[in-house]
Design a protein around this motif. Sequence first.
Motif, PDB file in Angstrom:
ATOM      1  N   ILE A  72      92.126 -30.005 -63.325  1.00  0.00           N
ATOM      2  CA  ILE A  72      91.310 -29.183 -62.434  1.00  0.00           C
ATOM      3  C   ILE A  72      91.890 -27.779 -62.401  1.00  0.00           C
ATOM      4  N   VAL A  73      91.050 -26.788 -62.679  1.00  0.00           N
ATOM      5  CA  VAL A  73      91.466 -25.397 -62.579  1.00  0.00           C
ATOM      6  C   VAL A  73      90.752 -24.770 -61.392  1.00  0.00           C
ATOM      7  N   GLY A  74      91.514 -24.108 -60.519  1.00  0.00           N
ATOM      8  CA  GLY A  74      90.939 -23.430 -59.372  1.00  0.00           C
ATOM      9  C   GLY A  74      90.638 -21.984 -59.720  1.00  0.00           C
ATOM     10  N   VAL A  75      89.397 -21.555 -59.448  1.00  0.00           N
ATOM     11  CA  VAL A  75      88.982 -20.195 -59.783  1.00  0.00           C
ATOM     12  C   VAL A  75      88.403 -19.511 -58.555  1.00  0.00           C
ATOM     13  N   ASP A  76      88.453 -18.160 -58.572  1.00  0.00           N
ATOM     14  CA  ASP A  76      87.752 -17.388 -57.559  1.00  0.00           C
ATOM     15  C   ASP A  76      86.666 -16.582 -58.252  1.00  0.00           C
ATOM     16  N   ASP A  77      86.155 -15.564 -57.582  1.00  0.00           N
ATOM     17  CA  ASP A  77      85.006 -14.832 -58.117  1.00  0.00           C
ATOM     18  C   ASP A  77      85.415 -13.546 -58.832  1.00  0.00           C
ATOM     19  N   ALA A  78      86.693 -13.441 -59.224  1.00  0.00           N
ATOM     20  CA  ALA A  78      87.141 -12.253 -59.949  1.00  0.00           C
ATOM     21  C   ALA A  78      86.702 -12.327 -61.409  1.00  0.00           C
ATOM     22  N   ASP A  79      86.746 -11.199 -62.092  1.00  0.00           N
ATOM     23  CA  ASP A  79      86.261 -11.112 -63.464  1.00  0.00           C
ATOM     24  C   ASP A  79      87.355 -11.295 -64.506  1.00  0.00           C
ATOM     25  N   ASP A  80      88.611 -11.487 -64.082  1.00  0.00           N
ATOM     26  CA  ASP A  80      89.713 -11.464 -65.044  1.00  0.00           C
ATOM     27  C   ASP A  80      90.349 -12.835 -65.249  1.00  0.00           C
ATOM     28  N   GLN A  81      89.587 -13.895 -65.020  1.00  0.00           N
ATOM     29  CA  GLN A  81      90.166 -15.225 -65.107  1.00  0.00           C
ATOM     30  C   GLN A  81      89.709 -16.025 -66.320  1.00  0.00           C
TER      31      GLN A  81
END
Length: 304
Positions: free
Chosen positions: A17-26
């Motif tokens: 599981i990878v946790g992501v946010d709403d940034a553009d650099d992930q």
Amino acid sequence: MDAPQRGAEVADVEPVIVGVDDADDQDVLVRYAAHQAMMRGVPLHIAHAVILPGPFGWEKEGEVGQGSPAQRGTSVVDRFEAVARSAFPDLTIAGEVHFGDPASTLVVRSEEACLLVLGHRGRGGFPRLALGSVSLQVATHSQCPVLVTRPGTPGEPPRGVIIAGADLVHHAPEALEFAFAEANRRSAHLHVVHALHRPALLPGPGSVTTAQREVHEIEDNARGLLEERIAGLRGRHPQVPVELHIEWARPATHLTELSGEADLLVVGSRGRTGLRRLLLGSVSSEVLHTARCPVAVVPAAADG
């Protein structure tokens, strides 16, 4: 925390599981996590947490007119699913949109995952982790290993080296087991490091003294104990080249220095139950902040 709104169809195998946010650099983070899933032969779940508005409502700057929180969360997951599928078209990928606190959400999801992958710094959603908050909470309480990347490191060419910190006092085999398995997957050299922080015992330069002999005896005893504890792992992973290092140094500082030439640093957490469950451990906590490569924090088995 609500149940995941997507990805329920991939539930038979423990995923990465990878946790992501709403940034553009992930994009790099997501591809790194996808590679971890491919190496393990398991699905990748891309998870995003949506913190719902309070009773009076609120929207962050730039979000006005972009739909409901649930719609924005779905859009985030869709975007990163596309990134992962583009890089690994044969990998099974699912999205998860959760509602609630990011750290608590990840800790709950860790019960059904083989690995959590997180970034180092960030803002909201599943942040790229401002350390001291989400990352430390998750690393302390997760039921599965947590791999925290460093800014810029996941895309660097591999060095073929994994460093494992070994604690002979509060020994738990899980971290070393993880390190051996990871070295096997990556065809990497494994360096098992035990640092002795007892500077008052170190003699100065000169002829061999009683103090020096005592130092050598301590080193030999530590090496013998470490050899004994990894003997079974050597047998299960005979193809992994292993080097043992017994060093007189401050443990966290020494591991940080070594991490500059490694693909991964593996450390353990204190335990899953009792008072130890409330503490990550000073070495693990510090290297999460200071290491120059990704850090895997591996929980000890439940006591009793």
